[in-house]
Every structure is written in C-alpha cells, then in structure tokens.
Design an enzyme around this catalytic site. Structure first.
Site, PDB file in Angstrom:
ATOM      1  N   GLU A  32     -17.174  12.705 -16.175  1.00  0.00           N
ATOM      2  CA  GLU A  32     -18.389  12.093 -16.328  1.00  0.00           C
ATOM      3  C   GLU A  32     -18.250  10.745 -16.120  1.00  0.00           C
ATOM      4  O   GLU A  32     -19.498   9.969 -15.628  1.00  0.00           O
ATOM      5  CB  GLU A  32     -18.622  12.300 -17.764  1.00  0.00           C
ATOM      6  CG  GLU A  32     -20.242  11.638 -18.276  1.00  0.00           C
ATOM      7  CD  GLU A  32     -21.353  12.130 -17.646  1.00  0.00           C
ATOM      8  OE1 GLU A  32     -22.066  11.426 -17.381  1.00  0.00           O
ATOM      9  OE2 GLU A  32     -21.159  13.416 -17.329  1.00  0.00           O
ATOM     10  N   GLY A  33     -17.140   9.953 -15.972  1.00  0.00           N
ATOM     11  CA  GLY A  33     -17.286   8.518 -15.678  1.00  0.00           C
ATOM     12  C   GLY A  33     -17.500   8.606 -14.114  1.00  0.00           C
ATOM     13  O   GLY A  33     -18.348   7.695 -13.807  1.00  0.00           O
ATOM     14  N   HIS A  34     -16.931   9.446 -13.115  1.00  0.00           N
ATOM     15  CA  HIS A  34     -17.891   9.495 -11.757  1.00  0.00           C
ATOM     16  C   HIS A  34     -19.001   9.595 -11.698  1.00  0.00           C
ATOM     17  O   HIS A  34     -19.640   8.755 -10.874  1.00  0.00           O
ATOM     18  CB  HIS A  34     -16.953  10.635 -10.826  1.00  0.00           C
ATOM     19  CG  HIS A  34     -15.357  10.451 -10.680  1.00  0.00           C
ATOM     20  ND1 HIS A  34     -14.600  11.248 -11.451  1.00  0.00           N
ATOM     21  CD2 HIS A  34     -14.611   9.523 -10.041  1.00  0.00           C
ATOM     22  CE1 HIS A  34     -12.936  10.789 -11.097  1.00  0.00           C
ATOM     23  NE2 HIS A  34     -13.409   9.721 -10.358  1.00  0.00           N
ATOM     24  N   LYS A 150     -14.711   0.032 -13.560  1.00  0.00           N
ATOM     25  CA  LYS A 150     -13.972  -1.085 -14.123  1.00  0.00           C
ATOM     26  C   LYS A 150     -12.717  -0.382 -15.137  1.00  0.00           C
ATOM     27  O   LYS A 150     -11.907  -1.317 -15.181  1.00  0.00           O
ATOM     28  CB  LYS A 150     -14.739  -1.584 -15.117  1.00  0.00           C
ATOM     29  CG  LYS A 150     -15.950  -2.630 -14.547  1.00  0.00           C
ATOM     30  CD  LYS A 150     -16.874  -3.333 -15.532  1.00  0.00           C
ATOM     31  CE  LYS A 150     -16.020  -4.395 -16.177  1.00  0.00           C
ATOM     32  NZ  LYS A 150     -16.917  -5.167 -17.178  1.00  0.00           N
ATOM     33  N   LYS A 151     -12.584   0.951 -15.029  1.00  0.00           N
ATOM     34  CA  LYS A 151     -11.243   1.359 -15.567  1.00  0.00           C
ATOM     35  C   LYS A 151     -10.178   0.837 -14.756  1.00  0.00           C
ATOM     36  O   LYS A 151      -9.015   0.718 -15.203  1.00  0.00           O
ATOM     37  CB  LYS A 151     -11.281   2.916 -15.783  1.00  0.00           C
ATOM     38  CG  LYS A 151      -9.944   3.260 -16.509  1.00  0.00           C
ATOM     39  CD  LYS A 151     -10.165   4.696 -16.810  1.00  0.00           C
ATOM     40  CE  LYS A 151      -9.770   5.749 -15.559  1.00  0.00           C
ATOM     41  NZ  LYS A 151      -7.981   5.308 -15.327  1.00  0.00           N
ATOM     42  N   SER A 188      -9.150  11.630 -14.487  1.00  0.00           N
ATOM     43  CA  SER A 188      -8.954  12.551 -13.828  1.00  0.00           C
ATOM     44  C   SER A 188      -7.683  13.100 -14.220  1.00  0.00           C
ATOM     45  O   SER A 188      -7.249  14.495 -14.444  1.00  0.00           O
ATOM     46  CB  SER A 188      -8.924  12.623 -12.043  1.00  0.00           C
ATOM     47  OG  SER A 188     -10.233  12.436 -11.641  1.00  0.00           O
TER      48      SER A 188
END
Length: 291
Positions: A32-34, A150-151, A188
C-alpha cells in the site's frame, strides 16, 4: 494501463504524451505504501496533463554480496493489477539484459559525506547502485517529476541532491511513510517476518516514538543537549538489543543534511530526524521519524 518491457517501446509511447510523465520507480512486490505514491503521482499528473509511469526492476547493483537479490520477491502480474487500480498509465518492466545490456561500468557515486553514512556505512555501494539505476531510468523515462517514499529518508535526500547537482530538470517529491495500524512502516521486506517476528517488529517504530517524545520533552524543559541525544541513542540501541534485535544504528541527525546536530543546532531548534536500522531474525528493517 500498458505494460512495456523495452526502452524503445517506452520511448515511442511517451513521445505521444502531451507532457513529461510523473514517475514512480519501484522494485516491485508492491504494498500500500507504493500504491499511495502512485496515487500521489496521479494527482500531480492530473494537474499537468501528464501520464503516470511506474517502473519495476530489481536492481542488482544496489544489493550487497550477502543480501537478498536472488530471493527478492518477483510478483509482476499481481503488481501490474495493483498499479492499474491505483491509476498508473504505463508500467515499464525491463529485463536485466534490457536495462544493463553490458556490464555497467559507468556509475553515479554519491558524495561520501552523505552516501557513506547511515545506510551507506552498513551497505557499502548501496547508494552507488541506487543513483546509477535511478539516473539511468530518468534518462529513459524523461519525467517532469518523480516520487519516492520518505521511509527511505536518506535515499530521498541522496536522489534530490543528485538531481540538483546534475542539473536534471526533474522535481523530486517525497511521499509520506504509510504504517500498519500498529505503527510498523510498510515495507516489502515485512513479508519475510514470521508471525512472532511481525508481532515484535512494531518495537522499531515504538523505539522511534520514544525518542521523539523524549526529545520534545527535553526541548520543552530546556534540557536537550548533544550529550542527552547521545545517551538517548545508546538507550534506544540497548532496548532493541535486549529484545533480541541486532541494531545497526539509532541516530538523531539534522533533517537538512543528516549531519550530527551541534549544540548550536539544538539551541536554534534545528529540525531533527531519528533514523534506525535493525535486524530481526534474518530481516533487516529501517524506519525514521521527524522530530
């Protein structure tokens, strides 16, 4: 959404676009971050009348000799479906032979003061691999803007500096870190965790929150100093180690350049960021929190 595998096909498609694309480079195995980055790209692209291009390429150059290049999940069919649903227009998924038709002798090296600290210190050559592949992808895609999460805080800074110093006409945008309900940053590599490790993994973000709370409290009380930050870092490392982690670092740095904050920086309340990398079992996780 079109899925293209060759540089020629991609360039032919983008030659027809009314504006330079908004680009989201990934290594696949999407979460979901991607997809949040792709949706952010969709908003930026809509204002420009531009297409959204995502890439999927597991880049050998940024993996160390004992890292997980061979086992990194390749999930292209699933990823393509998710990208289409998120609003991507073009997926560029080249083979290694397409992107590196000969050994990549020319490489882009980040300056040591940024590229050899933190992740660069523990993963030698990592940022050379990242900068080289991203610069190459930029040359191929010719985007007007590119979005990175930003992670990967240091990576975002390295790439922004690369674009500025190389004079590339690309706006580099950061996407906020997405987290699971318990606070774990989406990654991931979270998929490598066993159920027990996944339950423990939340302690990485919890450690950063404790650092943040302590810095805020010490600032308010006028007690924040170079020494108190060093002690806080040591305590955070010890806490993780006591829970079975193998921490590489828990450090507080200046947001602007990731250098160690000086007493003057602290007095002027220079924006800071806490960054951490630690191994839980065989899985290495990173996270950060702006202070």
């Amino acid at each position: 959404m079109q899925t293209l595998h060759t540089i020629r096909e991609l360039r032919e498609r983008l030659d027809q676009a009314p504006a330079r694309p908004v680009f989201v480079p990934t290594m696949g195995n999407l979460h979901e971050g991607h997809l949040a980055l792709v949706r952010q790209a969709r908003e930026v692209a809509a204002a420009r009348g531009a297409p959204v291009v995502a890439s999927i390429f597991v880049n050998r150059l940024q993996f160390g000799p004992n890292e997980d290049f061979d086992t990194y999940p390749r999930t292209l069919e699933r990823d393509a479906q998710l990208l289409a649903q998120a609003g991507c227009d073009v997926l560029f998924a080249p083979s290694e032979a397409e992107l590196y038709p000969q050994p990549q002798g020319y490489k882009v090296v980040a300056p040591a003061e940024l590229g050899d600290i933190l992740e660069g210190a523990f993963r030698p050559g990592f940022f050379t691999g990242v900068c080289t592949v991203v610069h190459k992808l930029f040359n191929i895609v010719q985007p007007g803007a590119a979005i990175f999460g930003k992670k990967d805080y240091q990576q975002l800074m390295v790439l922004r500096n690369m674009v500025r110093q190389m004079g590339l006409p690309i706006e580099v945008l950061g996407g906020e870190t997405l987290r699971a309900d318990d606070g774990l940053a989406l990654s991931s590599r979270n998929g490598y965790l066993s159920p027990a490790e996944r339950a423990e993994a939340v302690q990485l973000s919890a450690t950063l929150r404790r650092v943040q709370e302590t810095v805020v409290a010490q600032r308010a009380a006028g007690g924040l100093s170079v020494d108190s930050l060093a002690l806080l870092e040591q305590q955070a490392m010890a806490t993780l180690a006591s829970r079975g982690w193998k921490p590489d670092y828990v450090l507080v740095r200046r947001q602007q350049d990731l250098l160690v904050p000086s007493a003057d920086d602290i007095a002027r309340q220079q924006p800071l960021v806490a960054l951490t990398a630690a191994r839980l079992g065989t899985t290495r996780l990173i996270d950060n929190l702006e202070l």
